[in-house]
Structure formats: structure tokens, C-alpha cells
Scaffold this active site. Structure first.
Site, PDB file in Angstrom:
ATOM      1  CD  GLU A  65      -3.096   1.181   2.350  1.00 55.35           C
ATOM      2  OE1 GLU A  65      -3.731   1.728   2.423  1.00 55.35           O
ATOM      3  OE2 GLU A  65      -2.945   0.051   3.093  1.00 55.35           O
ATOM      4  CG  ASN A 119      -9.547  -1.850   1.380  1.00 56.15           C
ATOM      5  OD1 ASN A 119      -9.161  -2.916   1.750  1.00 56.15           O
ATOM      6  ND2 ASN A 119      -9.444  -0.840   2.160  1.00 56.15           N
ATOM      7  CD  GLU A 120      -9.891  -2.425   6.031  1.00 57.82           C
ATOM      8  OE1 GLU A 120     -10.217  -1.095   6.423  1.00 57.82           O
ATOM      9  OE2 GLU A 120      -9.252  -3.192   6.400  1.00 57.82           O
ATOM     10  CE1 TYR A 129      -3.490  -6.104   9.220  1.00 52.48           C
ATOM     11  CE2 TYR A 129      -5.495  -5.524   9.018  1.00 52.48           C
ATOM     12  CZ  TYR A 129      -4.330  -5.468   8.396  1.00 52.48           C
ATOM     13  OH  TYR A 129      -4.227  -4.994   7.213  1.00 52.48           O
ATOM     14  CD  GLU A 173      -6.252  -4.735   4.577  1.00 54.24           C
ATOM     15  OE1 GLU A 173      -6.242  -4.259   5.580  1.00 54.24           O
ATOM     16  OE2 GLU A 173      -6.340  -4.153   3.538  1.00 54.24           O
ATOM     17  CD  GLN A 196       0.586  -2.335   3.826  1.00 53.55           C
ATOM     18  OE1 GLN A 196       1.378  -1.543   3.144  1.00 53.55           O
ATOM     19  NE2 GLN A 196      -0.763  -1.800   4.169  1.00 53.55           N
TER      20      GLN A 196
END
Length: 516
Positions: free
Chosen positions: A47, A195-196, A264, A319, A368
Site C-alpha cells: 500500500e 476496500n473495507e 489482524y 489483509e 504488508q
């Protein structure tokens, strides 16, 4: 010649030998209908965030201090090719829904600058754009995964981007591509439609996003007649099962190939804890959050199974990784954190989960790649190092496109106060080289784990590598880049179809078994 009584005694002795001290038991059981562990589970994410793109991948065409190819670091390219990364997601993340791709094409001196409002409020000069990224993917020999702007972009903008990078004939966008120096299209297969959407992508409801998705996906045309685009819907935030249910109900199968999931390993979003000097309790809570991925995959998959029993739509965990407080003295918006053996535990455990659910999980992206969150590479000027997470990904690459061997596991628990999670995770596969590979992770920071494995058939030999260190909080840095690295493993004993393994504390082991 042995009589029946003596034979029975030998069998009883062998059984006793393998059971004594075994804390964890694993049994391999190949299924009738083979399942392939898609190589795309081992994808990565880049990103426009902190020093991931600029000063990570890209140092500029005019840089004379760091060897590069068209501005992309040669050492980074070599390291990622060693991992055999199958795909790379770009330009975000949250950044994707503020990114207008036409700002990043054409002569660099004429590209407009923007402010990266999501990550640090820094000025983005757009010197790394579509051509730069897709050409870099060719250097890396990996497939690009483009995340389209749905939050602040229009349908025509995304449709034009698809035409710009994919259409070989004459059209306004393909002509513009040629004008900018690229004759042949890149033929990009993987596309994220936003995204999201539940958060930074627009704070939408699942119902509203489903309608928006249908509209954008409809106008993302493909002209290659090679199976069409692989459109991926913006999926759930962790345990938002309503989001997955809604998308599965409302999205037509001809418009969607994958539904995303983001999760996460984080202790507390308001108090994430340090990347290095974490307490024993913080370590346990991070591991508990990482292990929650198993429940998430199972529950989201169960919802998808109701609407898609043939598993035509993939669960795409694009992610995942550990998230802590940034390193002291660094920009809070750059998300730079060190990478310790805790991160190796997260990586090994998570990849085992994905492997074992390869019938539904077909793609994933570690967050990432460089200098951000659970990075596999860190850079500092001319220096570049690989992290413990990098080494886990390198060890596990043997599973890419291999045939999954399902297993049953009864693991001893890793306990903190009155809470417990499995101490050992594992996955197995048979690769195209004819070998059977077994990956094992012991997350217990203090105790060895004796593992007894019933392989289901006899093997002639075993070899392997282990990743561990002297201290749980050890990490590679620019002064000691090889403090943590894989080394040969001698803690396994093979007796035909029985394998006994002694796993050190906080270790990742990958074993190769030779057929008889």
C-alpha cells in the site's frame, strides 16, 4: 523365526515407544477428492503507506546509491523472487479508495501531487503509478492484484482502468496506454471492487455495498475470453458474519469470484502493545487473536457453503498479520514496527489455518510487504534485511500448489491463567516433487512439545529445517541481519509410518518426507 507371542510383544513395545511422553498427536488422512493449496494463499500487500512503496520498493530512477531497475530495488526483487510470491495487492488498503489512477500515468514531472490523508498526511507525488507497479510485477514474476476505487471514484473510472491495462485492441484507453509507452496490455486478472467498504472505503452497510458492487462489477468488462476477471468483493471485518451472509445472498455468481475477509492479530485496538518489549500476557493475547482466524474462516466458510456448496466463490483473506504500536520515534501514520519471533508464530499458525481450509480459502495477502506492519522486508538507506516472517514464508513455499493432506490434531494447550489455546498447529501436503511436507508450529514460549504423528503410510527418510531463537523477543536488525534464520532440524525420528518430533519452544519446523 518369531512366534505369534513375540510378534505381539514387539507391536506392544513399538506402540508404547511412540506414546510415551507424546503431548500432541497428529494423524494424516488423505481424502478421496484432492484439494490443492492454491499458491495465491501466499500473496503479499503493498500500500501507499509509510515507507512501503517509497523507500521500500521504489527508490527512484535517478538513485545512484542503491542498485535498481527502473527505480525498483534489485535486492528487494531478488528477496521476493526467492519467496516465489504469487500475487501482490496494490495500491491499498484505505489508500485505494482515494486513489485516482490517471494521476499516476504519463510523464512523471506532469503528474499531480495529492495528500495521503489516511497515512501520515504526507504529500504523494504519484511518481509510482500503474506502469511502475505492473512493470515491477513482471520483474517479480508475480500476478498483480489491483484494488479499485469505489469509495471516491466513479464507475467509469474503474471501467477505464480495466480497459487501460487489459484491452489489446484500439480504444481510447488502450491508445492512451500506448501513448504512455506500453504496447501490449498487462492482462491483469485479480481486481478488488473497493476496500473495507464497511469502514474507510465508505462506511457503507452490507446491503448498500452489495448494490454498489453489482453496479461497478457489471461495467468492469473483460475482452480476453480467457475466463474473465477475478472480481473480489470487499468483505467482512473479522467476525461480521452478517456482511458475508448479505453478500452471498445478493451477489450473482457470474459477477464475483471471491469475497474478502480482514483480520489482524491485535491485543486491543485502543492499546496494541509494543512490537518488541511485550509482556508474556501480551504475547498470549496476540496468539489468541491470531488463532481466532481459525474460527473466522470456519464460520464465514459455513455461511458461504449455504449459498455456494460447490465452493465456486473463494474466501480471500487479503489483509492479515500482527498489528502493534509503531516503533518509538517514528511517524504514527507510517505503521513501522519491528518483527520478532512472535511474528514468526503468527505467520506459521495462520498459514497452517489457510492450508487446512484450502477448499474455501484460495487467496490471502500478508500485510504488508516492506516497512509496514508484519513486513517480510525492512530497509534503511542502502541496507535491506529479511524478517522472521520472511523466513516462515520461505520455508512454507513448498506448500504452494501442492495437494493438501488433511490431518486431525490433538494438541496440548498453551495456557495463560484460565485461558487456553492449542500449543501446536500443523498442515501437510504432497508437492509436485513427490515429497510430503509437514509444517509444525509450537507457540508455547517455554515448553518443548513432543509430537507423535501417524503418517498413514511408510516413508523412507525425513529431513527438515527449524526457525527459532534464543529469546522470544529476538529480531533481525541492520547490525545483526542473520540473528534469526532457518537451520537444519534434527529433532525428528522416523519409524516407517510413525514420526516423532520434538518441537522447541516458539519454533516453526518444516519437514520433508521421502516416499519408500
Amino acid at each position: 523365526m518369531l512366534n505369534t507371542k513375540n510378534k505381539l510383544l514387539i507391536i506392544l513395545f513399538a506402540t508404547t515407544f511412540w506414546n510415551v511422553g507424546a503431548q500432541t498427536k497428529i494423524e494424516l488422512s488423505p481424502r478421496e477428492k484432492p484439494v490443492t493449496i492454491s499458491k495465491h494463499i501466499y500473496g503479499h500487500f503493498a500500500e501507499h503507506l509509510g515507507r512501503c512503496i517509497y523507500d521500500g520498493f521504489y527508490v527512484g530512477e535517478d538513485n545512484t546509491a542503491i542498485p535498481h531497475t527502473n527505480g525498483v530495488r534489485n535486492d528487494v526483487v531478488a528477496a521476493l523472487k526467492e519467496l516465489q510470491i504469487p500475487n501482490l495487492r496494490w495500491p491499498g488498503g484505505c489508500f485505494a479508495d482515494t486513489y485516482h489512477w490517471k494521476d499516476g500515468i504519463g510523464p512523471k514531472e506532469k503528474r499531480p501531487a495529492i495528500v495521503n490523508n489516511w497515512w501520515g498526511g504526507v504529500t504523494e507525488d504519484n511518481s509510482f503509478g500503474t506502469h511502475d507497479f505492473l512493470d515491477m510485477c513482471e520483474l517479480l514474476e508475480t500476478e498483480p492484484y489491483l484494488a479499485g476505487n469505489v469509495g471516491s471514484g466513479e464507475v467509469q473510472e474503474l471501467a477505464d482502468w480495466v480497459q487501460y491495462v487489459n484491452f489489446e485492441g484500439r480504444s481510447p484507453m488502450s491508445d492512451l496506454r500506448r501513448q504512455n509507452g506500453r504496447e501490449k496490455p498487462w492482462k491483469v486478472k485479480f481486481w478488488g471492487v473497493g476496500n473495507e467498504a464497511w469502514g474507510c472505503g465508505g462506511h457503507m452497510t452490507a446491503e448498500y455495498y452489495s448494490d454498489i458492487y453489482r453496479k461497478y462489477a457489471t461495467f468492469m468488462s473483460d475482452w480476453s475470453n480467457t475466463g474473465g476477471l477475478y472480481r473480489i468483493a470487499s468483505g467482512a471485518n473479522s467476525a461480521d458474519y452478517h456482511w458475508t451472509e448479505t453478500l452471498m445472498k445478493k451477489l450473482p455468481k457470474n459477477l464475483v469470484k471471491g469475497i474478502a475477509l480482514h483480520h489482524y492479530a491485535v491485543i486491543d485496538w485502543n492499546k496494541k502493545g509494543p512490537a518488541i518489549e511485550y509482556t508474556d500476557e501480551q504475547y498470549f493475547r496476540t496468539m489468541k487473536s491470531a488463532w481466532f482466524m481459525n474460527e473466522l474462516v470456519e464460520k464465514h466458510s459455513a455461511i458461504m457453503d449455504k449459498y455456494d456448496p460447490n465452493k465456486e466463490i473463494a474466501l480471500v483473506v487479503d489483509e492479515w498479520g500482527g498489528w502493534y504500536e509503531v516503533e518509538p520515534g517514528t511517524n504514527p501514520g507510517f505503521l513501522y514496527q519491528q518483527n520478532t519471533m512472535r511474528d514468526a508464530m503468527i505467520a506459521g499458525m495462520t498459514l497452517n489455518i489457510f492450508n487446512n481450509h484450502a477448499d474455501r480459502v484460495k487467496m490471502a495477502n500478508l500485510a504488508q510487504t516492506i516497512n509496514v506492519l508484519q513486513a517480510v522486508i525492512l530497509t534503511k538507506g542502502e541496507k535491506m534485511i529479511t524478517t522472521p516472517t520472511y523466513h516462515v514464508m520461505e520455508m512454507y513455499k513448498v506448500h504452494q500448489d501442492a495437494e493438501l493432506i488433511p490431518l486431525a490434531i490433538d494438541s496440548k494447550s498453551f495456557v495463560w491463567n484460565d485461558e487456553a489455546i492449542p500449543a501446536v498447529s500443523a498442515s501437510a501436503s504432497k508437492a509436485k516433487d513427490g515429497k510430503t511436507y509437514l509444517s509444525l508450529v509450537n507457540i508455547d514460549p517455554k515448553a518443548n512439545q513432543d509430537v507423535e504423528i501417524n503418517l498413514g503410510k511408510a516413508f523412507s527418510g525425513v529431513s527438515g529445517r527449524v526457525l527459532t531463537s534464543k529469546e522470544l523477543r529476538d529480531f533481525n536488525d541492520f547490525d545483526a541481519p542473520q540473528r534469526i534464520a532457518p537451520r537444519p532440524f534434527d529433532g525428528s525420528k522416523l519409524n516407517k509410518e510413525r514420526l516423532h518430533v520434538s518441537l522447541p519452544p516458539f519454533s516453526v519446523v518444516v519437514l520433508a518426507l521421502d516416499e519408500q
